[in-house]
Write an enzyme that holds these catalytic residues in place. Structure first.
Site, mmCIF file in Angstrom:
data_model
loop_
_atom_site.group_PDB
_atom_site.id
_atom_site.type_symbol
_atom_site.label_atom_id
_atom_site.label_comp_id
_atom_site.label_asym_id
_atom_site.label_seq_id
_atom_site.Cartn_x
_atom_site.Cartn_y
_atom_site.Cartn_z
ATOM 1 N N SER A 1 51.767 47.805 38.319
ATOM 2 C CA SER A 1 50.738 48.764 38.701
ATOM 3 C C SER A 1 50.155 48.430 40.068
ATOM 4 O O SER A 1 49.909 49.321 40.889
ATOM 5 C CB SER A 1 49.628 48.766 37.643
ATOM 6 O OG SER A 1 48.606 49.660 37.995
ATOM 7 N N GLU B 1 57.610 48.559 32.629
ATOM 8 C CA GLU B 1 56.853 48.985 31.451
ATOM 9 C C GLU B 1 57.764 49.284 30.269
ATOM 10 O O GLU B 1 57.490 48.873 29.138
ATOM 11 C CB GLU B 1 56.000 50.205 31.782
ATOM 12 C CG GLU B 1 54.847 49.893 32.692
ATOM 13 C CD GLU B 1 54.017 51.118 33.038
ATOM 14 O OE1 GLU B 1 54.404 52.248 32.656
ATOM 15 O OE2 GLU B 1 52.973 50.932 33.680
ATOM 16 N N GLU C 1 57.956 60.271 32.490
ATOM 17 C CA GLU C 1 56.927 59.515 33.207
ATOM 18 C C GLU C 1 56.106 60.449 34.092
ATOM 19 O O GLU C 1 56.557 60.901 35.141
ATOM 20 C CB GLU C 1 57.572 58.420 34.070
ATOM 21 C CG GLU C 1 58.424 57.430 33.306
ATOM 22 C CD GLU C 1 57.617 56.517 32.406
ATOM 23 O OE1 GLU C 1 56.392 56.354 32.631
ATOM 24 O OE2 GLU C 1 58.207 55.968 31.467
ATOM 25 N N GLU D 1 57.560 53.281 41.931
ATOM 26 C CA GLU D 1 57.250 53.870 40.626
ATOM 27 C C GLU D 1 58.421 53.717 39.659
ATOM 28 O O GLU D 1 58.219 53.490 38.465
ATOM 29 C CB GLU D 1 56.859 55.336 40.763
ATOM 30 C CG GLU D 1 56.474 56.002 39.456
ATOM 31 C CD GLU D 1 55.333 55.328 38.715
ATOM 32 O OE1 GLU D 1 55.344 55.368 37.460
ATOM 33 O OE2 GLU D 1 54.425 54.772 39.360
ATOM 34 N N PRO E 1 50.183 43.265 22.049
ATOM 35 C CA PRO E 1 49.568 42.712 23.265
ATOM 36 C C PRO E 1 49.975 41.251 23.486
ATOM 37 O O PRO E 1 50.013 40.462 22.544
ATOM 38 C CB PRO E 1 48.064 42.809 22.987
ATOM 39 C CG PRO E 1 47.917 43.815 21.902
ATOM 40 C CD PRO E 1 49.185 43.748 21.100
#
Length: 130
Positions: free
Chosen positions: A106, A84, A36, A77, A94
């Site tokens: 986010s 995620e 990441e 984070e 999606p």
């Protein structure tokens, strides 16, 4: 809960559970560092905050309050990356709920970075004004 349905990876208790928790946490930090880029960037921000906070802070409380925003960014984070990864594991197609969850993660990271800027901005303003 029926014990036969428990995750076999969980420690049963005592020191075994503490050891397993430590090892899982270490694995999570290593994976985040390796995979990441956002995590590595936030660790850099937190490291700078740590160094400056220890150097510029007057007394224990001020040092902690200057370091805290960076630490919170690292924690947020990790949560954001976990969200995620969990969503991407479920499906990379999606979906409005997946987008919403990722966007919320986010947003949490964005707000934690705003907190860093606010804390250090106020500190810098007061430090320069004195």
């Amino acid at each position: 809960m029926d014990s036969s349905k428990r995750n076999a990876q969980k420690g049963k208790g005592g020191l075994s559970r503490v050891r397993n928790a430590f090892l899982y946490s270490r694995d999570g930090i290593v994976a985040a560092w390796r995979e990441e880029q956002g995590f590595r960037q936030v660790v850099l921000v937190a490291s700078v905050g740590l160094a400056l906070g220890l150097w510029l802070g007057e007394g224990f409380a001020q040092k902690v309050l200057l370091i805290l925003p960076g630490v919170l960014c690292v924690i947020v984070e990790l949560f954001n990356s976990a969200i995620e990864n969990a969503i991407d594991h479920t499906s990379i197609e999606p979906h409005p709920f997946a987008k919403k969850a990722k966007d919320m993660g986010s947003a949490a990271q964005f707000l934690s970075l705003v907190f860093v800027v606010l804390v250090w901005g106020v500190f810098a303003y007061e430090w320069l004004a004195s």
